[in-house]
Design a protein around this motif. Structure first.
Motif, PDB file in Angstrom:
ATOM      1  N   VAL A 170       7.561   0.954  -4.126  1.00  0.00           N
ATOM      2  CA  VAL A 170       6.116   0.736  -4.058  1.00  0.00           C
ATOM      3  C   VAL A 170       5.501   1.972  -3.425  1.00  0.00           C
ATOM      4  CG1 VAL A 170       4.280  -0.648  -3.031  1.00  0.00           C
ATOM      5  CG2 VAL A 170       6.415  -1.751  -3.741  1.00  0.00           C
ATOM      6  N   PRO A 202      -9.514  -2.759  -0.756  1.00  0.00           N
ATOM      7  CA  PRO A 202      -9.022  -4.129  -0.887  1.00  0.00           C
ATOM      8  C   PRO A 202      -7.634  -4.288  -0.256  1.00  0.00           C
ATOM      9  CG  PRO A 202      -8.887  -3.001  -2.987  1.00  0.00           C
ATOM     10  CD  PRO A 202      -9.593  -2.069  -2.050  1.00  0.00           C
ATOM     11  N   THR A 204      -3.550   0.119   6.102  1.00  0.00           N
ATOM     12  CA  THR A 204      -2.723  -0.063   7.286  1.00  0.00           C
ATOM     13  C   THR A 204      -1.604   0.966   7.307  1.00  0.00           C
ATOM     14  OG1 THR A 204      -3.225  -2.401   7.378  1.00  0.00           O
ATOM     15  CG2 THR A 204      -1.219  -1.684   8.475  1.00  0.00           C
TER      16      THR A 204
HETATM   17  N1  LIG Z   1       7.470  -2.684   5.079  1.00  0.00           N
HETATM   18  C1  LIG Z   1       7.091  -2.707   3.804  1.00  0.00           C
HETATM   19  N2  LIG Z   1       8.023  -2.874   2.830  1.00  0.00           N
HETATM   20  C2  LIG Z   1       7.667  -2.917   1.527  1.00  0.00           C
HETATM   21  N3  LIG Z   1       6.406  -2.770   1.094  1.00  0.00           N
HETATM   22  C3  LIG Z   1       5.422  -2.603   2.008  1.00  0.00           C
HETATM   23  C4  LIG Z   1       5.719  -2.568   3.416  1.00  0.00           C
HETATM   24  N4  LIG Z   1       4.561  -2.415   4.087  1.00  0.00           N
HETATM   25  C5  LIG Z   1       3.589  -2.324   3.162  1.00  0.00           C
HETATM   26  N5  LIG Z   1       4.101  -2.426   1.913  1.00  0.00           N
HETATM   27  C6  LIG Z   1       3.360  -2.365   0.645  1.00  0.00           C
HETATM   28  O1  LIG Z   1       2.568  -1.240   0.671  1.00  0.00           O
HETATM   29  C7  LIG Z   1       1.299  -1.510   0.122  1.00  0.00           C
HETATM   30  C8  LIG Z   1       0.186  -1.122   1.092  1.00  0.00           C
HETATM   31  O2  LIG Z   1       0.266  -1.981   2.250  1.00  0.00           O
HETATM   32  P1  LIG Z   1      -0.759  -1.920   3.468  1.00  0.00           P
HETATM   33  O3  LIG Z   1      -0.261  -2.841   4.498  1.00  0.00           O
HETATM   34  O4  LIG Z   1      -0.989  -0.526   3.853  1.00  0.00           O
HETATM   35  O5  LIG Z   1      -2.094  -2.520   2.833  1.00  0.00           O
HETATM   36  P2  LIG Z   1      -3.499  -2.752   3.534  1.00  0.00           P
HETATM   37  O6  LIG Z   1      -4.428  -1.890   2.803  1.00  0.00           O
HETATM   38  O7  LIG Z   1      -3.408  -2.606   4.978  1.00  0.00           O
HETATM   39  O8  LIG Z   1      -3.783  -4.268   3.145  1.00  0.00           O
HETATM   40  P3  LIG Z   1      -4.410  -5.452   4.009  1.00  0.00           P
HETATM   41  O9  LIG Z   1      -5.859  -5.330   3.889  1.00  0.00           O
HETATM   42  O10 LIG Z   1      -3.897  -6.654   3.297  1.00  0.00           O
HETATM   43  O11 LIG Z   1      -3.902  -5.310   5.383  1.00  0.00           O
HETATM   44  C9  LIG Z   1       1.294  -2.959  -0.269  1.00  0.00           C
HETATM   45  O12 LIG Z   1       1.575  -3.057  -1.645  1.00  0.00           O
HETATM   46  C10 LIG Z   1       2.424  -3.539   0.506  1.00  0.00           C
HETATM   47  O13 LIG Z   1       3.011  -4.598  -0.204  1.00  0.00           O
END
Ligand SMILES: Nc1ncnc2c1ncn2[C@@H]1O[C@H](COP(=O)(O)OP(=O)(O)OP(=O)(O)O)[C@@H](O)[C@H]1O
Ligand SMILES: Nc1ncnc2c1ncn2[C@@H]1O[C@H](COP(=O)(O)OP(=O)(O)OP(=O)(O)O)[C@@H](O)[C@H]1O
Ligand SMILES: [Mg+2]
Ligand SMILES: [Mg+2]
Lengths: 435, 305, 298, 367, 367
Positions: E21, E42, E48
Motif C-alpha cells: 500500500v 479523506p 497521519t
Molecule cells: N501500519 C500499517 N500497515 C499497513 N497499512 C497501513 C498502516 N498504517 C497505515 N496504512 C495504510 O496507509 C494508508 C494511509 O493511512 P493514514 O493512517 O495515513 O490515513 P489518514 O489520512 O490518517 O486517515 P484517517 O483520516 O482515517 O486517519 C491507508 O490506506 C492505511 O490503510
C-alpha cells in the motif's frame, strides 16, 4: 455392565448383592503363565456364587494410592462396601460400621489361621478381619556383594546377626568406584519404618504400650538413632537418606549401588526372579542379581525380633442397615474369598499365606525349601505383633507418629537435629498427646 | 371497587409486572444457581455445621467452638498457616511477575512466534497435577543422579537436598511452580497488552521514555486489572495447595511443607476428624476472603470490573 | 531558549547515523536475547514434559537408570503395549470424552448463560447473588467431599453413572466469573436491537450473544475441558466398574503394591495429553484474540 | 394513526456512585402522526433515555406513554409497532446483511416469501441490493448506517426511532445521509423520533425540535421559531453555529450599556423590554447579525463599533471574526467578500432589529 | 529555526491482505518556520502517515525529511525536537494530570524544580491549574484535549504535531478549541503541523493547507486560494460545505449546455476556456453562488432557472435548497430571509462569475 450399578447392595434380579473392594496385588504375566490377581478373585467369586445362587458379588479393584481415601469417604458417608481389603486400622472400628467376624467363624477356621494373623487383627477380644497373608518385613541383600565382603549368608539367615556384624559387612561393601558411589546399606527415609525395625531389635518392641506409656523416650532411642547417624557419617548409608523413597532404594539396589537395603519382603524374591529372567531373555538391560532375604540385625544382647503385618478382608455394615441376612451373606462371601484356595494370592506374591492349609496347598509356588524359603519359615516363628491398642489409644499413637516421630526423624536424617534433640522433641509431643 | 380490592389488585399487578420484567433474568441464573445450591452450597452448609461437631458416621455430637479453639491453640496449625502464607507470598507474586515478563518478551514478536511460545508455555498445563508431581519428585532426587542436581552441576553448583531438607523443601515446592504453569497468565497478559492503545506508547516514545520507563510507567500500571484477577485467583489457588504436598512430601520433613490444605486432609482422612477439618477450612476461607477483599480495595482504585 | 543546531553539520549527520546504527544493533541484540531467553524458558518448562515423553519410550531399567537417560538409548514401545494390553483403554477414553465433553458443553452453556445475566441484565439481587457465588470459591473443596458424596451416592443414588460423574461439575463459579468478565465488553445495543426485533430473551442469548462470544467460549471451553479431562478424584470416587472408569482413573491401575510401572504411567500420561494438545491447537487461534478482563477507566 | 404522547413522564436511575439521577423530568408533549421530531441537547441531557422509553427498552419511573392512543407503559418493545436505529448501528456481526434485515420478521414467524419480498423492497429503497450477502464488518460506515435503517424499514413500523444515527459518520457522509433520511421520511410517511446532539442535524431534519437540558424540556418548536424566538439562553446558545453571542448589559431607556460600548435599541422593541428598564440584562445577538459596515450599502448611524479582532477564521464563503466585549468573546459572521485581512480594527454594525434580551436570573427570554 | 522539509518522500506499507500500500507518494514540500500548516483529506489518504514520519514514529521508505535543516531520517523521535498531540489524546490514564505533563521531562532527567515550573507555566497558558491533581478520567473531552496540548507545550519543542485533535469533541467545543489553538499558535510561535479530515477546521486554522488524496498531494495553498482556485475537482469538492456542485455540461461558444438548462458564460472568462469550445466539461459552482432571485435587487436577465426543489433544509441563518440538474443533485445555499416554504419551484440565479470548469478526463481545473 455400563450403567447398571446403582450403589452398593440393592438387589439385582432378586439376588443379594455383596460388594467387595480390594486392590490390584499383581498383574498377569503371559510368559510365566501367571494369572492376575483379578482373575484369581474372579475364580473365587464364581465359586461362591455357584454355591449360593441367591448371592451376587460385585467387586472393584481400587488403585493403591487413592483407594484408601475412596474407602474413607464411603465409610464416613455411612455407605462402605460389604467387604474391604485393608491392614489393621482401629479407626475403622471406631466408626461402628465394622462387623466383628467371630460369630461367622468356626473353630476349624481359627485353628487353620496362623496365630500371628489372628493377633494382628484382634482388638477388644474380637477378630476384625481375616488375614490373607503374613507379610514379613525383611531386609534384602546382594549375595555377590555381601560374600565379597566376607558375609556368611547361610548363617545370617539361620541365626541372625548383630548390629556390629551387619555394620562390618556394610562398611566393607561401601566404596567409591570411578565416580560411582556404592553403599553398604540404604533404606528409605520418608518414614520411620527402618527405625522401628531397629528399635524392636534394640529391646523396645512397642512405641506405645497398651496402658498408654510412650517407650521411645530413652537412651535406647538415642542409641539407635546414633547407629544410623554413624552409618550416614561414614558413608555406609547415603547421607541423602532423608530424600530417598522406597522406589529409589530398589532402583539403586538393582543398579548395583547398594549391597544391603532396608525394608523389603519375600515378594521381592519373585520380582527379582522375574527381573533375572527378563535380563536373560534380553528384554531389558542390566546385571542379574542373586537376591537374598536378610533378618533385621539386633543389638548386642538384645533379642532378635521380626516384624510383620498383613492385609485382610474386613466386613462392614452400612448406616442404612440392610439386615442380618445380608451381613450373613457377606460373611459367607468373605470367608470364601479368604479361604484356603485364596492363598494363591499370597503364594503368588511369595508371601506366607495366613492359612496353614494354604501354605501346604501352595508349597511349590512358595519354594519354601530354598534358602530364602527356609528363612521365611524361620521368621514366622519369631514375628511379634505390635501393641494391640484400643481405637482411641491407637489414634493417639498414630498422632504421635504423625506429629512427633515421623517429622522429627526426618529432621534427624536431614542432619537438622541431633539424636538427643530428636528423642527429646518427640517425647514432648508424645507426652502432650497421651496426657 | 373498594380501596382494599384495588391495592391487592395492584399488588398482584406489580408481581405480574415484576415477573414480566425480570423473570428471564432469574430463569437464566436459576438452573446454574440451583445446581450450585445443591452441589456446592448445601455441602458447604453441612460442612459448616460439622465444624461445630465431633463428627461420627452414626452420630455426631455438638461441641460448640471446641474445634476452633483447639486449632487456634495448636502449634502445627499455626506452622501450617505460616507455611501456607510463605508459599503464597513466595509463589503468587513471583509467578505473576514471571508471566508478566514472559508476556512482555513475547508481545513484540511476530504472530507466528507468539503462537509458538504461547503454546509452549500453555502445554505443560495439560498434564495432570499428579503426573507433574511424580515427575518433579523424580527431578528432585537428592542424590547426585537427580536431574536437578545434574543440571546444577553443569553450573558448578553443589548437590542439593531439595525436598529432603527442612530448609529447602518448601522452596523446592515453590520452585516447581516457577518453572512451567505460566500458560494461563501469559495468555491473559498478552490479551490485555493487546488492549493497550498503541498511541500511549508512541506518546511515551516522544516523551523520551526508554524501554524500562515504558514498561514501568505504562504497561505495568495499565495491566492492573489483569494482575488483580491473577492475584486473586492465584491467592485462592495457592492457599488451597494440596496435591504437590500430598504426592511429594506428605508435609515433611519436620512440617516444613505442611500446608493448611494438607492438614485438612490429614485430619479428615487419617483421623476421621471431619469436624476439625471443616473448622480449618472455614478459618482458611475467612483468611482468603479477607485477603481478596483487601486486594480489591487496594488495587481496584483505577480498575473497573 | 535551548540551543538548537543552527546549521546542518556533517558531524551531526554522522552522529545521527551512528546513533541510529547503534539503536538498530541494540534492537537486534535485544530481539535475539528475547528469542534465546524465551526458547530457554520454553525448554525449561518442557523438561518435565520431555521427561514424561522420553520415559514412556524406555524399558523398565532404562527408566531408573543412573545417570538418567534424557533420550532413551533403546527406545521401545513396550510401555504403550502394556497399557493397551490392560484392556479397557478404549472404553476409558470414550468415557473421558463423554464426561469431559459433556461437562464442557454444559459448563460453557451454563456459565455463559449466568455470566450473560450477571454482566448484561439488570435485576434486583444481581450483585448479591454474584458475590455469594464468588465467595464459595474461597472454601477448600476437601471438606465438602463427604456431604457431596452422601448427596450424590446415598441420596440421589448416582454412583457409577454418567449423570453422577457429570452433574456435580456442571456449574463452576470460576467459569461464570470468567464469562461475566468477557460478556461485559459486548455492546449492549445488540441486546436492545434483539428486543426490538421481537426476539425472546432466550433467543437474544442464543441467536445473538452466543455466536458473537466465540473467543470467550473457546477459552473457557479449553480451560474446562482440560480441567475435566485431568480430573481424577471425583470419577475415582464414584465409579465402581471398569467400564465406567475414565482415562485418568483407569491409568492408575498401573500402580501395584511395592511396584509402580512408571513406564506405563508415563505412556498413559502422554496418551491422555494428546487429545488436549489437539483441542488446544484447534482453538488456539481464538487465544490470539484472547479476552480482556476489566478495563482501565480512561 | 401513530401519534406518540408523553404524560408527566419521569425517569430516575439509581446510580451506584451518584445516587438517584433524574434523567427525564416530567415530560409532557405529543408527537404528531407522521411527524419528524428531533430531540436535541447536550450529552447526558436525557435524549436517549426518552427514546428508549418510547421503545420500551427502559420503563419510566412514573407517567404514561401512549403510542397511537394506546397506553404502552406495560407493552413489550416488540408489540409497540416501533423500530429503532442505534447509534452504533447494532448490526448482528455474525449474520449476513440479508439475515440482519430478516431477523425481526423471522422472529415474528413471517412466511419466508414475505420476508424475501420485504428485504428486496427495503434494499431497493436504500440501494443496498448488492450488499445483501456480505457481513457487517465488510461494509463502510455509511453502508452500515443504511443497513441499520433498512432493518427498521422491513418491520414497517408506524414509529421510527433514531438514536444519533449519523454521529459515527464523517462530515461529508453525514450531509448526504441527512438528505437521504429526509427523503425517506417523506416516502414512508411514518412518525419519526430522532435523537441527536448536533444542532445542525436537528435544524435540517426536524419538522419540530425538542430541546432538552439536564432532563428538562427547554422548548418544543419548529426550527425557525427555535432559531428566532428561543425560550431561554440555553436554547439560544445551543441552536445556531457559531452560537448566539451573549453580552452582559444594562438597559436604560433605549440605551443598552455594555462593557465599553453603548447600543441603541430600536423603538419598536422597547415596549416589550419596558419592565427591565434600568435593570441588568443579557444582550443576545447572532453572529450573522453583526456585519462589516463596508458590506452594507450605506453606513448606519448607530450601533457601529470598531473593536480589535482577536482571530479571523476563513471558511471559504464566509469569515468568522472574533473580538471581545468586556471579557466576553463575540463572533461575527460575514461573507467572504468582506475581505478582512489581518487583525486591524474593523467597523462592525450590530443589527439590533434581530436582538434578544434575556433575564440574567432566570435566563428566560424577555418577551 | 524549525522549517520542516519533505524531499521525495515515499512511504509504503506491507499489508497482509492488500499487499503493498502506498500511503504517501513522492511528497515534496516545505513547511516554513512558525507556520501553521494543515494536512487535510479523506480518511486513509496518508495524512497521519505523513505526520508520523515527521515525528519519527514511522520511517519513510525513501526520500528525506529535514527538521530545521537537520536531516532527521535516522533521528529518534525524542531527539527531533517535536511534540505530538494524538487524536485520542493518549493521556496516561493512571497518572494525574501533573504527572502526565511532567512525564516527558522526567524521562529526560530534568530537575524537579524545573519540571514544576514548566508545568505551572503550561497550566497557566491553558488555564488548567485547577485540574492538575485529577486523573484523566475525571476530565471532560475539552479538558483532556487541553491537557494533551499542555503535555506538548511543556516540552517546548520547535515543531508541534497535531493528529485530528478535535475530532472527538462535540461541535460546540470544537469551535471553541479551534480559537484557542489559533491563539496558542500565535503566542508560542512554533511551527505547527495539524492533521484533520474536517475541511472547516482546515480552512479556519491553516495558514497554508495541504490537500491530500490517496497518498498524493493535490494542492498546497492558503485557504482563500484553495477555495477560489482549486487545482482540481477533488480539491473543489473537498473544500467547502456543502461542497461545490458539479454538473456535466458542454461548452459551445459562450453557452454552457447542461441536462435541461443552458447557461451563459460571462465574456471575461471565455478566453481561458477557448481550448474547450465544443467539448464536454464539468461545470462547477458553489452553493452560495446560486441564490434565489427575489433576494437580489433586480432580476438578472440570464442564468436564472426554476427547478423543482427536492428538500429544503433550514439551518437557522440559512437555507439549503436541494434540486436536480439531470441526475446530479445541486445544492443552493441562501440566506434564511429567502423564506422558501414547501417544495414549490423557485427562481434561482447562478452567478457564473464565480464558476469553474473542469476537464472531465483529468479532473483538472481549466485555467
Ligand atoms: N501500519 C500499517 N500497515 C499497513 N497499512 C497501513 C498502516 N498504517 C497505515 N496504512 C495504510 O496507509 C494508508 C494511509 O493511512 P493514514 O493512517 O495515513 O490515513 P489518514 O489520512 O490518517 O486517515 P484517517 O483520516 O482515517 O486517519 C491507508 O490506506 C492505511 O490503510
Ligand atoms: N442505566 C443507567 N443507570 C444510571 N444512570 C443512567 C443510566 N442511563 C442513563 N443514565 C443517566 O441518565 C442521564 C441521561 O442519559 P441519556 O443516555 O439519556 O443521555 P443522552 O442525552 O442520550 O446523552 P448522549 O448525547 O451522551 O447520548 C445521564 O446523566 C446518564 O448518566
Ligand atoms: Mg444518548
Ligand atoms: Mg489518521
Amino acid at each position: 455392565a455400563g450403567c447398571s450399578g446403582k450403589g452398593a447392595g440393592g438387589s439385582e434380579s432378586g439376588k443379594d448383592v455383596i460388594t467387595v473392594w480390594t486392590f490390584p496385588h499383581y498383574r498377569e504375566n503371559a510368559e510365566t503363565g501367571q494369572k492376575s490377581y483379578e482373575q484369581h478373585l474372579q475364580e473365587l467369586i464364581a465359586e461362591v456364587e455357584a454355591e449360593n445362587p441367591d448371592i451376587k458379588v460385585k467387586y472393584e479393584i481400587l488403585s493403591w494410592e487413592e483407594g484408601d481415601k475412596k474407602f474413607d469417604i464411603a465409610l464416613n458417608s455411612g455407605n462402605p462396601p460389604d467387604i474391604f481389603f485393608s491392614v489393621m486400622q482401629p479407626k475403622f472400628i471406631k466408626t461402628g460400621l465394622a462387623v466383628p467376624l467371630d460369630d461367622y467363624l468356626d473353630d476349624a477356621d481359627f485353628a487353620d489361621l496362623e496365630q500371628f494373623a489372628i493377633d494382628n487383627f484382634s482388638i477388644d477380644g474380637k477378630l476384625w478381619a481375616i488375614s490373607q497373608w503374613i507379610s514379613i518385613h525383611t531386609w534384602g541383600g546382594n549375595r555377590k556383594m555381601m560374600e565379597e565382603a566376607g558375609a556368611d549368608i547361610a548363617k545370617i539367615q539361620k541365626e541372625g546377626w548383630t548390629w556390629q556384624e551387619f555394620y562390618d559387612i556394610a562398611k566393607k561393601i561401601s566404596k567409591e568406584e570411578n565416580g560411582k558411589k556404592i553403599y553398604g546399606f540404604a533404606t528409605q527415609g520418608k518414614n520411620e519404618e527402618t527405625l522401628t525395625h531397629l528399635m524392636r531389635n534394640n529391646g523396645v518392641i512397642k512405641s506405645v504400650t497398651e496402658d498408654g506409656k510412650f517407650m521411645w523416650n530413652g537412651d535406647k532411642a538415642v542409641e539407635t538413632l546414633n547407629f544410623l547417624k554413624k552409618m550416614m557419617d561414614e558413608g555406609v548409608m547415603p547421607k541423602e537418606t532423608a530424600g530417598i523413597d522406597a522406589q529409589k532404594v530398589g532402583d539403586m539396589f538393582n543398579a548395583g549401588e547398594v549391597g544391603i537395603y532396608g525394608r523389603t519382603g519375600p515378594y521381592q524374591v519373585r520380582f527379582n526372579d522375574n527381573r533375572n529372567k527378563e535380563i536373560e531373555a534380553g528384554k531389558i538391560e542390566g546385571e542379574k542379581i542373586d537376591f537374598v532375604l536378610l533378618p533385621f540385625p539386633h543389638n548386642e544382647g538384645e533379642k532378635e525380633v521380626a516384624t510383620g503385618g498383613g492385609g485382610g478382608m474386613w466386613l462392614f455394615k452400612q448406616k442404612n442397615y440392610k439386615g442380618d441376612k445380608h451381613t450373613e451373606n457377606a460373611a459367607k462371601v468373605l470367608k470364601h474369598i479368604t479361604g484356603t484356595k485364596s492363598s494363591v494370592t499370597a503364594a503368588t506374591l511369595f508371601i506366607p499365606p495366613a492359612r496353614k492349609s494354604g501354605q501346604e496347598m501352595f508349597a511349590d509356588l512358595l519354594q519354601l525349601n530354598t534358602d530364602n524359603g527356609k528363612f521365611i519359615q524361620r521368621t514366622l516363628g519369631y514375628v511379634v505383633p505390635g501393641a494391640k491398642l484400643e481405637p482411641d489409644l491407637a489414634q493417639k499413637q498414630s498422632q504421635i507418629l504423625n506429629d512427633g516421630i515421623r517429622p522429627k526423624f526426618q529432621g534427624f536424617l536431614a542432619g537438622e537435629l541431633t539424636a538427643e534433640e530428636t528423642v527429646q522433641q518427640w517425647t514432648k509431643v508424645a507426652e502432650g498427646i497421651l496426657k | 371497587m373498594t380501596v382494599a380490592a384495588q391495592t391487592t389488585n395492584d399488588r398482584w399487578d406489580n408481581i405480574k409486572q415484576f415477573i414480566k420484567d425480570y423473570g428471564w433474568c432469574y430463569i437464566f441464573i436459576a438452573l446454574p444457581f440451583l445446581l450450585f445450591l445443591v452441589f456446592t452450597v448445601y455441602p458447604l452448609i453441612t460442612a459448616f455445621v460439622m465444624s461445630f461437631q465431633e463428627y461420627g458416621v452414626m452420630q455426631s455430637t455438638f461441641i460448640g467452638l471446641d474445634n476452633y479453639k483447639y486449632l487456634l491453640n495448636n502449634d502445627i496449625f499455626w506452622k501450617a498457616m505460616g507455611n501456607t502464607t510463605i508459599y503464597t507470598l513466595g509463589t503468587v507474586p513471583v509467578n505473576i511477575l514471571i508471566s508478566f515478563f514472559l508476556s512482555l518478551m513475547i508481545f513484540p514478536l511476530n504472530k507466528r512466534s507468539q503462537t509458538f511460545f504461547k503454546a509452549s508455555f500453555y502445554l505443560p498445563a495439560v498434564t495432570s497435577g499428579i503426573t507433574m508431581s511424580l515427575i518433579w519428585l523424580w527431578m528432585f532426587d537428592p542424590t547426585r543422579s537427580g536431574l536437578m542436581n545434574i543440571i546444577l552441576s553443569w553450573f558448578g553448583i553443589g548437590q542439593q537436598m531439595w525436598l529432603a531438607s527442612s530448609d529447602s523443601a518448601l522452596f523446592s515446592l515453590m520452585l516447581m511452580t516457577y518453572i512451567g504453569g505460566h500458560g494461563g497468565g501469559v495468555i491473559l497478559y498478552l490479551a490485555a497488552m493487546g488492549g493497550i492503545p498503541r498511541s500511549l506508547y508512541e506518546a511515551a516514545e516522544i516523551d523520551a521514555a526508554g524501554w524500562w520507563s515504558k514498561m514501568k510507567n505504562i504497561t505495568w500500571p495499565l495491566l492492573k486489572p489483569t494482575t488483580l484477577y491473577m492475584l486473586i485467583t492465584g491467592v485462592i489457588g495457592s492457599f488451597q495447595v494440596f496435591e504437590a504436598t500430598y504426592v511429594m512430601t506428605q508435609g515433611g520433613p519436620n512440617f516444613a511443607t505442611t500446608t493448611i490444605a494438607y492438614l485438612i486432609y490429614q485430619h479428615a482422612f487419617e483421623y476421621y476428624q471431619f469436624g476439625l477439618a471443616a473448622a480449618e477450612a472455614f478459618i482458611l476461607g475467612i483468611v482468603i476472603i479477607v485477603i481478596s477483599v483487601l486486594q480489591f480495595k487496594y488495587m481496584s482504585s483505577d480498575v473497573e470490573y | 531558549m535551548e540551543i538548537k543546531p543552527a546549521t546542518h553539520s556533517p558531524n551531526q549527520l554522522l552522529l545521527d547515523e551512528r546513533k541510529d546504527q547503534r539503536r538498530k544493533l541494540v534492537r537486534l541484540a535485544v530481539l535475539s536475547v528475547i528469542y534465546v531467553l524465551l526458547a530457554l524458558w520454553a525448554v525449561f518448562t518442557f523438561v518435565p514434559l520431555l521427561w514424561m515423553l522420553s520415559s514412556s519410550f524406555k524399558d523398565t531399567t532404562a527408566i531408573t537408570a543412573v545417570p538418567p537417560q534424557l533420550i532413551p538409548k533403546k527406545p521401545t514401545l513396550d510401555a504403550y503395549k502394556r497399557i493397551i494390553e490392560v484392556g479397557g483403554l478404549g472404553r476409558w477414553f470414550v468415557n473421558s470424552i463423554i464426561v469431559a465433553g459433556l461437562s464442557t458443553i454444559i459448563n460453557v452453556f451454563f456459565a455463559s448463560l449466568a455470566g450473560y445475566a450477571f454482566a448484561k441484565l439488570r435485576f434486583p439481587g444481581r450483585n448479591g447473588a454474584f458475590w455469594i457465588l464468588l465467595s464459595t470459591m474461597m472454601i477448600p473443596g476437601q471438606v465438602t467431599l463427604i456431604p457431596l458424596y452422601i448427596l450424590v451416592v446415598n441420596t440421589f443414588e448416582l454412583a457409577n453413572t454418567y449423570v453422577g460423574l457429570i452433574v456435580p461439575g456442571m456449574v463452576s463459579v470460576g467459569s461464570i466469573f470468567l464469562m461475566k468478565q468477557f460478556m461485559s465488553s459486548l455492546p449492549g445495543s445488540l441486546i436492545d436491537a434483539g428486543r426490538i426485533d421481537a426476539c425472546s430473551e432466550f433467543g437474544i442469548f442464543w441467536k445473538i450473544i452466543l455466536p458473537i462470544s466465540k473467543p470467550g467460549l473457546a477459552v473457557l471451553g479449553i480451560f474446562t475441558f482440560v480441567g475435566h479431562w485431568n480430573n481424577f478424584f471425583w470419577p475415582f470416587l464414584i465409579t465402581n466398574t471398569n467400564s465406567m472408569r475414565t482415562l485418568q482413573v483407569g491409568l492408575t491401575s498401573f500402580r501395584f503394591e511395592h511396584l509402580q510401572d512408571y513406564g506405563a504411567m508415563m505412556a498413559g500420561a502422554v496418551f491422555s495429553a494428546l487429545p488436549m494438545i489437539i483441542v488446544f491447537l484447534a482453538l488456539q487461534k481464538y487465544f490470539l484474540r484472547g479476552i480482556t478482563i476489566g478495563a482501565i477507566k480512561g | 394513526m401513530a401519534e406518540v404522547k408523553f404524560v408527566n413522564v419521569v425517569k430516575e436511575f439509581e446510580d451506584e456512585k451518584k445516587g438517584k439521577v433524574v434523567a427525564v423530568n416530567n415530560a409532557n408533549f405529543t408527537i404528531r402522526d407522521r411527524e419528524f421530531l428531533v430531540f436535541v441537547g447536550p450529552s447526558g441531557c436525557g435524549k436517549t433515555t426518552s427514546l428508549r422509553m418510547v421503545a420500551g427498552l427502559e420503563r419510566q419511573t412514573s407517567g404514561d406513554i401512549y403510542i397511537g392512543n394506546r397506553l404502552v407503559n406495560k407493552v413489550h418493545p416488540k408489540d409497540r409497532d416501533i423500530a429503532m436505529v442505534f447509534q452504533d448501528y447494532a448490526l448482528y456481526p455474525h449474520m449476513t446483511i440479508r439475515e440482519n434485515l430478516g431477523f425481526g420478521l423471522r422472529n415474528l414467524k413471517t412466511p419466508k416469501k414475505v420476508i424475501e419480498e420485504k428485504i428486496k423492497e427495503a434494499a431497493a429503497i436504500l440501494s443496498i441490493e448488492n450488499l445483501l450477502d456480505r457481513k457487517p464488518r465488510e461494509l463502510s460506515g455509511g453502508q452500515k448506517q443504511r443497513i441499520a435503517v433498512g432493518r427498521a424499514i422491513v418491520r414497517n413500523p408506524s414509529v421510527f426511532l433514531f438514536d444519533e444515527p449519523l454521529s459515527n459518520l464523517d462530515a461529508k457522509l453525514r450531509v448526504q445521509m441527512r438528505v437521504e433520511l429526509s427523503e425517506l421520511h417523506k416516502r414512508l410517511g411514518a412518525t419519526v423520533i430522532y435523537v441527536t446532539h448536533d444542532q445542525v442535524e436537528a435544524m435540517t431534519l426536524g419538522e419540530r425540535i425538542v430541546v432538552m437540558n439536564e432532563g428538562e424540556i427547554q422548548q418544543i418548536a419548529v426550527p425557525e421559531e427555535l432559531y428566532e424566538q428561543p425560550n431561554n439562553m440555553f436554547v439560544a446558545g445551543f441552536i445556531g453555529s457559531p452560537p448566539m453571542n451573549f453580552v452582559k448589559a444594562r438597559l436604560d431607556g433605549n440605551q443598552l450599556y455594555t462593557a465599553g460600548y453603548t447600543f441603541t435599541v430600536p423603538g419598536h422593541l422597547l415596549p416589550k423590554y419596558s419592565r427591565y428598564d434600568g435593570k441588568e440584562v443579557v444582550f443576545g445577538i447572532r453572529p450573522e447579525d453583526i456585519v462589516t459596515v463596508h458590506l452594507l450599502n450605506s453606513e448606519p448611524e448607530r450601533n457601529v463599533i470598531s473593536p480589535t479582532l482577536k482571530v479571523v477564521e476563513h471558511l471559504g464563503a464566509e469569515l468568522l471574526l472574533y473580538f471581545n466585549i468586556g471579557d466576553e468573546q463575540v463572533t461575527s459572521r460575514v461573507s467572504a467578500d468582506a475581505k478582512v485581512k489581518g487583525l486591524t480594527p474593523v467597523k462592525l454594525y450590530f443589527n439590533l432589529d434581530k436582538m434578544q434580551l434575556f433575564d440574567p436570573e432566570t435566563q428566560e427570554r424577555i418577551n
